[in-house]
Scaffold this active site. Structure first.
Site, short mmCIF file in Angstrom:
data_model
loop_
_atom_site.label_atom_id
_atom_site.label_comp_id
_atom_site.label_asym_id
_atom_site.label_seq_id
_atom_site.Cartn_x
_atom_site.Cartn_y
_atom_site.Cartn_z
N GLN A 122 35.64 31.17 35.59
CA GLN A 122 35.40 31.82 34.29
C GLN A 122 36.50 31.40 33.33
OE1 GLN A 122 35.15 36.08 34.72
NE2 GLN A 122 35.85 36.45 32.64
N GLY A 123 36.19 30.53 32.38
CA GLY A 123 37.18 30.03 31.44
C GLY A 123 37.20 30.82 30.15
N SER A 157 40.67 31.99 37.56
CA SER A 157 40.64 32.22 39.00
C SER A 157 39.81 31.15 39.71
CB SER A 157 40.05 33.60 39.31
OG SER A 157 40.84 34.62 38.77
N GLU A 240 32.35 42.40 35.45
CA GLU A 240 33.69 42.20 36.00
C GLU A 240 34.41 43.54 36.17
OE1 GLU A 240 37.34 39.15 35.09
OE2 GLU A 240 36.51 40.23 33.38
N SER A 357 43.75 44.27 31.14
CA SER A 357 44.85 45.18 31.50
C SER A 357 44.47 46.64 31.27
CB SER A 357 46.10 44.84 30.68
OG SER A 357 45.91 45.24 29.32
#
Length: 376
Positions: A122-123, A157, A240, A357
């Site tokens: 996943q870019g 990742s 996600e 985050s």
């Protein structure tokens, strides 16, 4: 197939094929071992039909409720057959491929991911974009032979293992940064792509920098239309932050059970064990509700930030408890069990960072769910 029948049949099959599924790369080794094990388990489960349940027939699935694939992920992670973080990439990336790719592209690619023949990455994140995804600068310009992509991504990742990348690029110059973004599905062996792994503090090169130098991507590899990349990203991120976390809950539950068995007598405060258990069950209850909402046709959105905050909280709580009870092993131990507890404790420090985050998630909750206004 309904869930109780599926659950019973799957559990019987997993019991019968346990030795075969563990293969030569049992969970708990290096990242290379984890990736080999994941491909082995997915391929075995796909060929037996289990990985296909819960996915649409037009992409090689067998249909049925998404709860079926949720239970499969739960069973595989709770039995320690796969590492939950890398297994979750299927749940993160495949739904958006189905929603936004052309039917032909989805039908070609999705079975490869489900069977473990391919890994996707996943870019999204960039070194200068910070938490503002809409400020991304990786650019694609039109040419006679397709999009030409130049730029950089970071914290990607598993990019060193990936055959494909779901890539966000800037293709427009409109006043709205969100409308100037396009999503592409890029072959990672295309000339001009350089991948540089980043080793994290738990000792695994899970993340990568990825550089794109005039990389050609065919026009038919767009996910959605030009300028629809922000919509594709908003479709992907809730997965996600929600459904992909269900099997992580099963993994944490199993690790807590093992901790209670391994902890020396008197090393655990019962009140604290109760608090951690309460956090775990609160997260699992929330995650279960999300799974059932999706299975009933509900749309996932900003409310999935609650799931992510709860996950981060309980993951750190479980391994903080482990650090206290198994301090000698985690700090000084040199056997496989000690190394695993140590690695998991270090990895848990990132729970409030990966997938967005905790601060970002709380801002989303405040602004979009509680209507508390902008944080500026």
């Amino acid at each position: 197939m309904d869930l109780p029948v599926f659950r019973a049949a799957l559990d019987d099959w997993l019991d019968e094929h346990d030795a075969e599924l563990r293969g030569e790369h049992a969970a708990g080794g290096s990242l290379d071992d984890h990736m080999d094990q994941l491909s082995h388990v997915k391929r075995t489960a796909y060929d037996a039909g289990w990985m296909r349940w819960g996915w649409p027939e037009h992409v090689g699935g067998l249909g049925g409720s998404s709860l079926l694939r949720a239970y499969l992920g739960e069973a595989l992670t709770s039995r320690d057959l796969v590492e939950p973080g890398i297994y979750s990439m299927t749940e993160v990336l495949v739904p958006t491929m189905i929603d936004y790719a052309s039917p032909e592209l989805a039908a070609l690619m999705v079975p490869r991911m489900l069977r473990g023949d391919e890994t996707w990455c996943q870019g999204f994140s960039e070194p200068d974009a910070g938490s503002n995804l809409a400020s991304l600068a990786c650019r694609a310009v039109r040419s006679d032979d397709g999009w030409r992509v130049t730029g950089q991504k970071v914290w990607t990742s598993l990019a060193q293992y990936a055959q494909r990348c779901v890539l966000l690029v800037r293709t427009g110059t409109t006043e709205s940064a969100h409308r100037g973004i396009t999503a592409l599905f890029v072959d990672m062996d295309t000339p001009g792509i350089t991948v540089r792994p980043i080793e994290t503090m738990h000792g695994a090169p899970e993340f990568c920098e990825v550089f794109f130098d005039d990389v050609v991507v065919p026009f038919d590899r767009m996910l959605g239309d030009e300028g629809q990349g922000w919509a594709a990203a908003m479709d992907l991120l809730p997965f996600e932050r929600s459904t992909a976390l269900w099997h992580r809950a099963a993994y944490l539950h199993r690790r807590l059970e093992l901790l209670l068995d391994a902890a020396p007598a008197g090393s655990l405060d019962p009140a604290r064990v109760g608090e951690v258990t309460q956090l775990l069950y609160a997260f699992r209850l929330r995650s279960r509700a999300t799974q059932y909402r999706m299975a009933s046709g509900g749309q996932l959105g900003a409310e999935t930030s609650i799931d992510k905050v709860l996950l981060a909280t309980v993951e750190q709580a479980v391994f903080d408890l482990a650090e206290d009870a198994l301090a000698d092993q985690i700090v000084l131990g040199d056997d496989d069990a000690a190394e695993r507890w140590r690695s998991e404790f270090l990895y848990s420090r990132a729970a409030t960072i990966y997938g967005g985050s905790a601060e970002i998630q709380r801002n989303i909750i405040a602004r979009r769910l509680l209507d508390l206004g902008s944080d500026r």
